[in-house]
Write a protein that holds these residues in place. Structure first.
Motif, PDB file in Angstrom:
ATOM      1  N   ALA A   1       0.834  -1.202   0.000  1.00  0.00           N
ATOM      2  CA  ALA A   1       0.000   0.000   0.000  1.00  0.00           C
ATOM      3  C   ALA A   1       0.871   1.255   0.000  1.00  0.00           C
ATOM      4  O   ALA A   1       0.571   2.241  -0.676  1.00  0.00           O
ATOM      5  N   ALA A   2       1.969   1.211   0.760  1.00  0.00           N
ATOM      6  CA  ALA A   2       2.872   2.367   0.831  1.00  0.00           C
ATOM      7  C   ALA A   2       3.426   2.685  -0.553  1.00  0.00           C
ATOM      8  O   ALA A   2       3.438   3.842  -0.990  1.00  0.00           O
ATOM      9  N   LEU A   3       3.847   1.638  -1.250  1.00  0.00           N
ATOM     10  CA  LEU A   3       4.370   1.859  -2.595  1.00  0.00           C
ATOM     11  C   LEU A   3       3.259   2.372  -3.513  1.00  0.00           C
ATOM     12  O   LEU A   3       3.498   3.217  -4.373  1.00  0.00           O
ATOM     13  N   GLY A   4       2.040   1.872  -3.288  1.00  0.00           N
ATOM     14  CA  GLY A   4       0.900   2.349  -4.065  1.00  0.00           C
ATOM     15  C   GLY A   4       0.658   3.836  -3.855  1.00  0.00           C
ATOM     16  O   GLY A   4       0.433   4.583  -4.805  1.00  0.00           O
TER      17      GLY A   4
ATOM     18  N   LEU B   1      19.229   7.801   8.487  1.00  0.00           N
ATOM     19  CA  LEU B   1      18.554   8.665   7.514  1.00  0.00           C
ATOM     20  C   LEU B   1      18.106  10.007   8.065  1.00  0.00           C
ATOM     21  O   LEU B   1      17.653  10.858   7.309  1.00  0.00           O
ATOM     22  N   TYR B   2      18.241  10.217   9.403  1.00  0.00           N
ATOM     23  CA  TYR B   2      17.491  11.348   9.936  1.00  0.00           C
ATOM     24  C   TYR B   2      17.939  12.692   9.372  1.00  0.00           C
ATOM     25  O   TYR B   2      17.113  13.580   9.175  1.00  0.00           O
ATOM     26  N   ARG B   3      19.211  12.854   9.061  1.00  0.00           N
ATOM     27  CA  ARG B   3      19.618  14.158   8.520  1.00  0.00           C
ATOM     28  C   ARG B   3      18.994  14.425   7.158  1.00  0.00           C
ATOM     29  O   ARG B   3      18.559  15.535   6.870  1.00  0.00           O
ATOM     30  N   GLY B   4      18.974  13.386   6.358  1.00  0.00           N
ATOM     31  CA  GLY B   4      18.341  13.521   5.047  1.00  0.00           C
ATOM     32  C   GLY B   4      16.855  13.785   5.192  1.00  0.00           C
ATOM     33  O   GLY B   4      16.305  14.696   4.562  1.00  0.00           O
ATOM     34  N   LEU B   5      16.194  13.017   6.060  1.00  0.00           N
ATOM     35  CA  LEU B   5      14.750  13.205   6.257  1.00  0.00           C
ATOM     36  C   LEU B   5      14.464  14.596   6.801  1.00  0.00           C
ATOM     37  O   LEU B   5      13.494  15.248   6.414  1.00  0.00           O
ATOM     38  N   PHE B   6      15.316  15.053   7.708  1.00  0.00           N
ATOM     39  CA  PHE B   6      15.169  16.395   8.269  1.00  0.00           C
ATOM     40  C   PHE B   6      15.240  17.446   7.152  1.00  0.00           C
ATOM     41  O   PHE B   6      14.386  18.325   7.042  1.00  0.00           O
TER      42      PHE B   6
ATOM     43  N   VAL C   1      16.629  12.168  -2.577  1.00  0.00           N
ATOM     44  CA  VAL C   1      15.261  12.438  -2.143  1.00  0.00           C
ATOM     45  C   VAL C   1      14.280  11.333  -2.552  1.00  0.00           C
ATOM     46  O   VAL C   1      13.509  10.837  -1.731  1.00  0.00           O
ATOM     47  N   LYS C   2      14.343  10.941  -3.808  1.00  0.00           N
ATOM     48  CA  LYS C   2      13.357   9.990  -4.323  1.00  0.00           C
ATOM     49  C   LYS C   2      13.451   8.675  -3.554  1.00  0.00           C
ATOM     50  O   LYS C   2      12.471   8.155  -3.041  1.00  0.00           O
ATOM     51  N   TRP C   3      14.671   8.197  -3.469  1.00  0.00           N
ATOM     52  CA  TRP C   3      14.938   6.941  -2.804  1.00  0.00           C
ATOM     53  C   TRP C   3      14.548   7.010  -1.331  1.00  0.00           C
ATOM     54  O   TRP C   3      13.945   6.103  -0.775  1.00  0.00           O
ATOM     55  N   MET C   4      14.858   8.143  -0.701  1.00  0.00           N
ATOM     56  CA  MET C   4      14.562   8.284   0.714  1.00  0.00           C
ATOM     57  C   MET C   4      13.072   8.357   0.984  1.00  0.00           C
ATOM     58  O   MET C   4      12.586   7.842   1.987  1.00  0.00           O
ATOM     59  N   ASN C   5      12.326   8.992   0.083  1.00  0.00           N
ATOM     60  CA  ASN C   5      10.878   9.067   0.245  1.00  0.00           C
ATOM     61  C   ASN C   5      10.264   7.676   0.217  1.00  0.00           C
ATOM     62  O   ASN C   5       9.379   7.357   1.012  1.00  0.00           O
ATOM     63  N   ILE C   6      10.738   6.853  -0.695  1.00  0.00           N
ATOM     64  CA  ILE C   6      10.200   5.497  -0.786  1.00  0.00           C
ATOM     65  C   ILE C   6      10.557   4.702   0.466  1.00  0.00           C
ATOM     66  O   ILE C   6       9.716   4.049   1.075  1.00  0.00           O
ATOM     67  N   TYR C   7      11.810   4.815   0.891  1.00  0.00           N
ATOM     68  CA  TYR C   7      12.239   4.064   2.065  1.00  0.00           C
ATOM     69  C   TYR C   7      11.470   4.524   3.308  1.00  0.00           C
ATOM     70  O   TYR C   7      11.095   3.718   4.155  1.00  0.00           O
ATOM     71  N   PHE C   8      11.226   5.826   3.369  1.00  0.00           N
ATOM     72  CA  PHE C   8      10.524   6.375   4.529  1.00  0.00           C
ATOM     73  C   PHE C   8       9.112   5.807   4.635  1.00  0.00           C
ATOM     74  O   PHE C   8       8.655   5.400   5.698  1.00  0.00           O
ATOM     75  N   ILE C   9       8.422   5.738   3.504  1.00  0.00           N
ATOM     76  CA  ILE C   9       7.032   5.269   3.550  1.00  0.00           C
ATOM     77  C   ILE C   9       6.999   3.770   3.887  1.00  0.00           C
ATOM     78  O   ILE C   9       6.100   3.282   4.568  1.00  0.00           O
TER      79      ILE C   9
END
Ligand code: ATP
Ligand code: MG
Lengths: 281, 248
Positions: A72-75, A148-153, A169-177
């Motif tokens: 669902a997250a990837l969706g 990841l927190y510095r990037g997420l921040f 950014v792209k990769w981190m957004n996917i990993y975050f979700i």
């Protein structure tokens, strides 16, 4: 040892609960700062469908919930690209799918009591296997956040600038979700599917009232999360209430407490400056 | 003169409507270039294209002699976007944390701030004159102060070129003067190439050495000294428009 800790099921509940208290607000702070508060609810409803499916198919529900919510997250990520300017639409679509699926899967089975324990959380039913899975997944999630927190921040503050300064950014957004999905699957055993996202968001709300830096915001969020879980589990044990409810209401209680303390200290400093301005005259 | 930014025959459309067609732009090392043009003329779009945040449908872009696809030295490029001030003012981050964010690539795997990073933070805050505000929440500063923090954030990665999109919106005259003095320091003393969008044609032509006008899907570059206001208006708005002179 206090009486409550002499029961092995309570020991298990506290171990699992503390792990959940560490990861929920740590993920939650980024959810709040990125204004994604709905995503927790969405993914947890899909996780419910996963739990129901797991029970029907004889799979350990935490695993099936994990698979369902990650898909669902990837969706959501994919739909977000399709509806660039209607981010909440992608969330609504996945939410509807999740509830629809959950409803059908639950009505196909007849394990309502077991489903209940996942909806509202449970302490008596946390098995050693649950604890082991919770601890391992929580450690994976915590280490991920630490890395990841510095990037997420930076992404939360300014996505374009983050991308220019080398944050993937792209990769981190996917990993975050995916991390959000994982957190929900881990936390649902204790807090319950309906209340997971509250534990992600409410301690952060209290922390934002007082934090004077990002580090402090994170620290207070985790402290408030831990307090909520410890108070909530204790109440749940003595009053025989569902732990999800007691934990989340404890978090809300802490939030109210923060408001009150803030109001008091503000009126005290106001009075002081009022008095000192009188002294000057 | 060394070319540091070059756009060759670029065309770009967001959906179907072209906003740039066959446009060219060259920026030389040490330039302080102003970008002017009416609202919606694609100034911000041009900057985003030069930074690779948008991809042109046609044409080539070079930064420091490398085509964008092969360009890797992003630390040497600074960018202060038009919407940078649009951040959430209750964001729980100190000035120090915001400035340190741009050290992302330089911090190790665990992204700890080390002593050498702290020195760097102090150094850039000193350049923009904001040392005393290091521990303050970013949202508690005034617009002009926040802007200096964003300049410091850019400076921390030792940029050779800084792009700024309307940095002077909402800044009072005194801060504007301060801003230009800071720009002169960066441009003349530190040798940083500056490219900035502004709507104040009078001031920008005084402060910069070259001005790029964006309009009618094209970019025209003028020498600031010989910049002619009426010609500019004709070139970007067309001949049809009548100049409305107003006196105060
Ligand atoms: N994300 C977008 N999607 C579609 N069209 C866009 C988008 N961003 C900009 N445009 C259009 O492209 C054109 C150029 O926009 P741009 O933001 O580059 O103008 P600008 O010169 O920076 O204007 P301003 O002075 O108002 O900042 C405008 O007509 C705008 O409507
Ligand atoms: Mg613009």
């Amino acid at each position: 040892m206090p009486e409550i800790l002499t029961y092995s099921f309570m020991q298990r509940a506290f171990i699992a609960g503390i792990m959940v208290a560490l990861i929920c607000p740590s993920i939650g702070i980024f959810i709040v700062l990125r204004r994604l508060s709905m995503i927790g609810d969405t993914l947890s409803h899909v996780a419910l469908a996963g739990v129901a499916a797991g029970m029907l198919g004889g799979v350990y529900p935490v695993y099936s919930a994990l698979v369902f919510s990650v898909v669902a997250a990837l969706g959501v990520e994919q739909l977000r690209k399709t509806y660039k300017d209607y981010a909440e639409l992608s969330i609504a679509i996945v939410l509807s799918t999740g509830i629809g699926l959950a409803t059908i899967l639950i009505s196909m089975g007849n394990a309502n009591a077991a489903i209940f324990s996942y909806l509202f959380g449970s302490i008596a039913l946390v098995s050693s296997k649950d604890v082991l899975v919770v601890v391992i997944l929580s450690i994976i999630i915590l280490v991920s956040i630490l890395l990841l927190y510095r990037g997420l921040f930076y992404i939360s503050f300014d996505e374009e600038a983050a991308s220019l300064s080398g944050v993937p950014v792209k990769w981190m957004n996917i990993y975050f979700i995916i991390l959000i999905a994982g957190t929900i699957s881990v936390a649902m055993r204790i807090v319950g599917i309906l209340l997971v996202s509250s534990l992600m968001v409410v301690p952060v709300a209290a922390s934002l009232q007082i934090a004077k830096s990002f580090k402090a915001a994170w620290f207070y969020s985790v402290i408030f999360g831990l307090l909520s879980v410890i108070i909530g589990l204790t109440l749940s044990f003595y009053a025989d209430l569902a732990p999800g409810g007691t934990i989340v209401l404890s978090a809300v209680g802490i939030l109210v407490g923060v408001f009150i303390v803030q109001g008091l200290s503000r009126s005290i400093t106001n009075n002081r400056s009022y008095e000192s301005s009188w002294e000057k005259i | 003169m060394k070319t540091v930014v070059e756009a060759k025959n670029i065309s770009f459309k967001y959906d179907v409507v072209p906003v740039l067609e066959d446009a060219n732009l060259t920026v030389y090392e040490g330039d302080f270039m102003g970008i002017v043009g009416p609202n919606g003329s694609a100034k911000s779009t041009l900057i985003k294209l030069l930074l690779g945040l948008l991809k042109p449908q046609q044409g080539e872009i070079y930064l420091m002699d490398k085509s964008l696809q092969n360009f890797k030295e992003w630390h040497s490029i600074g960018y202060i976007s038009q919407k940078v001030k649009g951040f959430n003012n209750s964001f729980p981050a100190t000035v120090e944390e915001i400035v340190a964010a741009n050290l992302y690539k330089e911090m190790g795997v665990f992204k700890f701030i080390r002593a050498k990073h702290r020195e760097k933070i102090d150094e850039v805050l000193d350049i923009v004159g904001m040392t005393d505000y290091k521990k303050r929440l970013i949202g508690s500063l005034s617009g002009g102060q926040q802007q200096r923090i964003f300049i410091a954030r850019t400076l921390i990665s030792n940029p050779q070129i800084i792009f700024m999109d309307e940095p002077l919106v909402g800044v009072d005259l005194e801060s504007e003067e301060r801003f230009y003095r800071l720009m002169e320091k960066l441009n003349k003393d530190l040798g940083i190439t500056l490219i900035m969008v502004s709507h104040d044609i009078g001031v920008i032509t005084e402060r910069t050495n070259r001005v790029a006008c964006v309009g009618k899907r094209q970019v025209f570059v003028h020498d600031s000294k010989t910049f002619n206001n009426e010609e500019y208006i004709k070139s970007v708005y067309g001949d049809k428009i009548k100049l409305l002179h107003h006196r105060h």
